[in-house]
Design an enzyme around this catalytic site. Sequence first.
Site, PDB file in Angstrom:
ATOM      1  N   GLY A  46       0.844  -1.199   0.000  1.00  0.00           N
ATOM      2  CA  GLY A  46       0.000   0.000   0.000  1.00  0.00           C
ATOM      3  C   GLY A  46       0.874   1.242   0.000  1.00  0.00           C
ATOM      4  O   GLY A  46       2.068   1.175   0.334  1.00  0.00           O
ATOM      5  N   GLN A  51       2.688   9.946   1.832  1.00  0.00           N
ATOM      6  CA  GLN A  51       4.030   9.376   1.987  1.00  0.00           C
ATOM      7  C   GLN A  51       4.992   9.824   0.882  1.00  0.00           C
ATOM      8  O   GLN A  51       6.206   9.687   1.031  1.00  0.00           O
ATOM      9  CB  GLN A  51       3.961   7.847   2.018  1.00  0.00           C
ATOM     10  CG  GLN A  51       3.238   7.300   3.248  1.00  0.00           C
ATOM     11  CD  GLN A  51       3.080   5.802   3.175  1.00  0.00           C
ATOM     12  OE1 GLN A  51       2.144   5.309   2.543  1.00  0.00           O
ATOM     13  NE2 GLN A  51       3.979   5.078   3.795  1.00  0.00           N
ATOM     14  N   CYS A  91       5.454  -0.317   7.691  1.00  0.00           N
ATOM     15  CA  CYS A  91       5.183   0.959   7.025  1.00  0.00           C
ATOM     16  C   CYS A  91       6.419   1.361   6.240  1.00  0.00           C
ATOM     17  O   CYS A  91       7.533   1.350   6.778  1.00  0.00           O
ATOM     18  CB  CYS A  91       4.847   2.025   8.068  1.00  0.00           C
ATOM     19  SG  CYS A  91       4.461   3.626   7.340  1.00  0.00           S
ATOM     20  N   LEU A  92       6.211   1.740   4.981  1.00  0.00           N
ATOM     21  CA  LEU A  92       7.347   2.137   4.140  1.00  0.00           C
ATOM     22  C   LEU A  92       7.975   3.445   4.646  1.00  0.00           C
ATOM     23  O   LEU A  92       9.119   3.729   4.310  1.00  0.00           O
ATOM     24  CB  LEU A  92       6.893   2.287   2.685  1.00  0.00           C
ATOM     25  CG  LEU A  92       6.360   0.992   2.043  1.00  0.00           C
ATOM     26  CD1 LEU A  92       5.831   1.275   0.642  1.00  0.00           C
ATOM     27  CD2 LEU A  92       7.432  -0.090   2.016  1.00  0.00           C
ATOM     28  N   HIS A 133      -4.806   1.625   7.628  1.00  0.00           N
ATOM     29  CA  HIS A 133      -3.444   2.156   7.798  1.00  0.00           C
ATOM     30  C   HIS A 133      -3.213   3.314   6.810  1.00  0.00           C
ATOM     31  O   HIS A 133      -2.697   4.371   7.187  1.00  0.00           O
ATOM     32  CB  HIS A 133      -2.454   1.006   7.554  1.00  0.00           C
ATOM     33  CG  HIS A 133      -1.012   1.382   7.569  1.00  0.00           C
ATOM     34  ND1 HIS A 133      -0.124   0.937   8.527  1.00  0.00           N
ATOM     35  CD2 HIS A 133      -0.260   2.147   6.723  1.00  0.00           C
ATOM     36  CE1 HIS A 133       1.077   1.425   8.284  1.00  0.00           C
ATOM     37  NE2 HIS A 133       1.026   2.144   7.188  1.00  0.00           N
ATOM     38  N   GLU A 134      -3.618   3.104   5.545  1.00  0.00           N
ATOM     39  CA  GLU A 134      -3.396   4.147   4.519  1.00  0.00           C
ATOM     40  C   GLU A 134      -4.287   5.366   4.778  1.00  0.00           C
ATOM     41  O   GLU A 134      -3.857   6.504   4.569  1.00  0.00           O
ATOM     42  CB  GLU A 134      -3.646   3.591   3.114  1.00  0.00           C
ATOM     43  CG  GLU A 134      -2.816   2.377   2.715  1.00  0.00           C
ATOM     44  CD  GLU A 134      -1.325   2.533   2.933  1.00  0.00           C
ATOM     45  OE1 GLU A 134      -0.844   3.681   2.966  1.00  0.00           O
ATOM     46  OE2 GLU A 134      -0.648   1.506   3.103  1.00  0.00           O
ATOM     47  N   HIS A 137      -2.693   7.596   7.185  1.00  0.00           N
ATOM     48  CA  HIS A 137      -1.683   8.476   6.557  1.00  0.00           C
ATOM     49  C   HIS A 137      -2.349   9.750   6.025  1.00  0.00           C
ATOM     50  O   HIS A 137      -1.813  10.847   6.177  1.00  0.00           O
ATOM     51  CB  HIS A 137      -0.976   7.772   5.402  1.00  0.00           C
ATOM     52  CG  HIS A 137       0.155   6.873   5.819  1.00  0.00           C
ATOM     53  ND1 HIS A 137       1.226   7.315   6.556  1.00  0.00           N
ATOM     54  CD2 HIS A 137       0.393   5.555   5.580  1.00  0.00           C
ATOM     55  CE1 HIS A 137       2.080   6.310   6.755  1.00  0.00           C
ATOM     56  NE2 HIS A 137       1.590   5.226   6.176  1.00  0.00           N
TER      57      HIS A 137
HETATM   58  O1  K1U Z   1       1.635   2.438   4.112  1.00  0.00           O
HETATM   59  C1  K1U Z   1       2.668   1.842   3.960  1.00  0.00           C
HETATM   60  O2  K1U Z   1       3.696   2.292   4.411  1.00  0.00           O
HETATM   61  C2  K1U Z   1       2.709   0.509   3.232  1.00  0.00           C
HETATM   62  C3  K1U Z   1       2.630  -0.684   4.162  1.00  0.00           C
HETATM   63  C4  K1U Z   1       1.187  -1.172   4.181  1.00  0.00           C
HETATM   64  C5  K1U Z   1       0.824  -2.066   5.326  1.00  0.00           C
HETATM   65  C6  K1U Z   1       1.435  -3.285   5.520  1.00  0.00           C
HETATM   66  C7  K1U Z   1       1.056  -4.109   6.565  1.00  0.00           C
HETATM   67  C8  K1U Z   1       0.046  -3.717   7.404  1.00  0.00           C
HETATM   68  C9  K1U Z   1      -0.544  -2.500   7.217  1.00  0.00           C
HETATM   69  C10 K1U Z   1      -0.182  -1.675   6.174  1.00  0.00           C
HETATM   70  C11 K1U Z   1       3.562  -1.756   3.609  1.00  0.00           C
HETATM   71  O3  K1U Z   1       3.415  -2.199   2.521  1.00  0.00           O
HETATM   72  S1  K1U Z   1       4.833  -2.308   4.646  1.00  0.00           S
HETATM   73  C12 K1U Z   1       5.617  -3.603   3.684  1.00  0.00           C
HETATM   74  C13 K1U Z   1       4.835  -4.874   3.676  1.00  0.00           C
HETATM   75  O4  K1U Z   1       3.968  -5.087   4.481  1.00  0.00           O
HETATM   76  C14 K1U Z   1       5.121  -5.909   2.640  1.00  0.00           C
HETATM   77  C15 K1U Z   1       6.172  -5.779   1.763  1.00  0.00           C
HETATM   78  C16 K1U Z   1       6.410  -6.761   0.813  1.00  0.00           C
HETATM   79  C17 K1U Z   1       5.619  -7.869   0.732  1.00  0.00           C
HETATM   80  C18 K1U Z   1       4.581  -8.020   1.614  1.00  0.00           C
HETATM   81  C19 K1U Z   1       4.327  -7.037   2.570  1.00  0.00           C
HETATM   82 ZN    ZN Z   2       2.477   3.365   6.274  1.00  0.00          ZN
END
Ligand code: K1U
Ligand code: ZN
Length: 171
Positions: A46, A51, A91-92, A133-134, A137
């Site tokens: 996501g 972000q 979270c990225l 979560h998004e 943000h």
């Molecule tokens: O909002 C963001 O920073 C993105 C975030 C979304 C998220 C993940 C997990 C729970 C709630 C929200 C991410 O994508 S973190 C990376 C991640 O979860 C992932 C990366 C690669 C493969 C699978 C998952």
């Molecule tokens: Zn996030």
Amino acid sequence: MALLPILHYPDPRLHTVAKPVQVFDAALKQLVADMAETMYDAPGIGLAATQVDKHIQLIVIDLSKEKNDLLVLINPKITAQAGEQDYEEGCLSVPGVYELVTRAEWITVEAQDVEGQPFKIQADGLLSVCIQHEMDHLRGKVFVEYLSPLKRNRIRTRMVKHAREIERNSY
Ligand code: K1U
Ligand code: ZN
């Protein structure tokens, strides 16, 4: 298409409240494409416009392994919710940190697509977690704000140190 730089916690710009999208034009479609590319490259499931320092109500999500099922939510609103679930979120904008957060289990979301057409979806499980979560943000809230002040301050210190090391090594 282009990769966009992702803001890292505790950048104060992550606390900006996003404005509704009013114009559904070619520039919006380009931003959606760039955000999708940035999310796939990270990699993540996501990304909210906040972000990438764009303060409009726009989210991209793709939970598929094949990265071919992009969900675009513009001006999303949660109109119903029920239950509770715990999920270890990432979270990225806070790389390397995974923590349990409690959120609604089921949600109904009303949003617009990239053409401005309204639609409604129901989500549970990871999709429900990711949308919530998004949407946080877009309100200027980062998931570490659900944690205790002690944990949050430790994460903040670690992130600041890490950013300084990267800056020092880039000279
Ligand atoms: O909002 C963001 O920073 C993105 C975030 C979304 C998220 C993940 C997990 C729970 C709630 C929200 C991410 O994508 S973190 C990376 C991640 O979860 C992932 C990366 C690669 C493969 C699978 C998952
Ligand atoms: Zn996030």
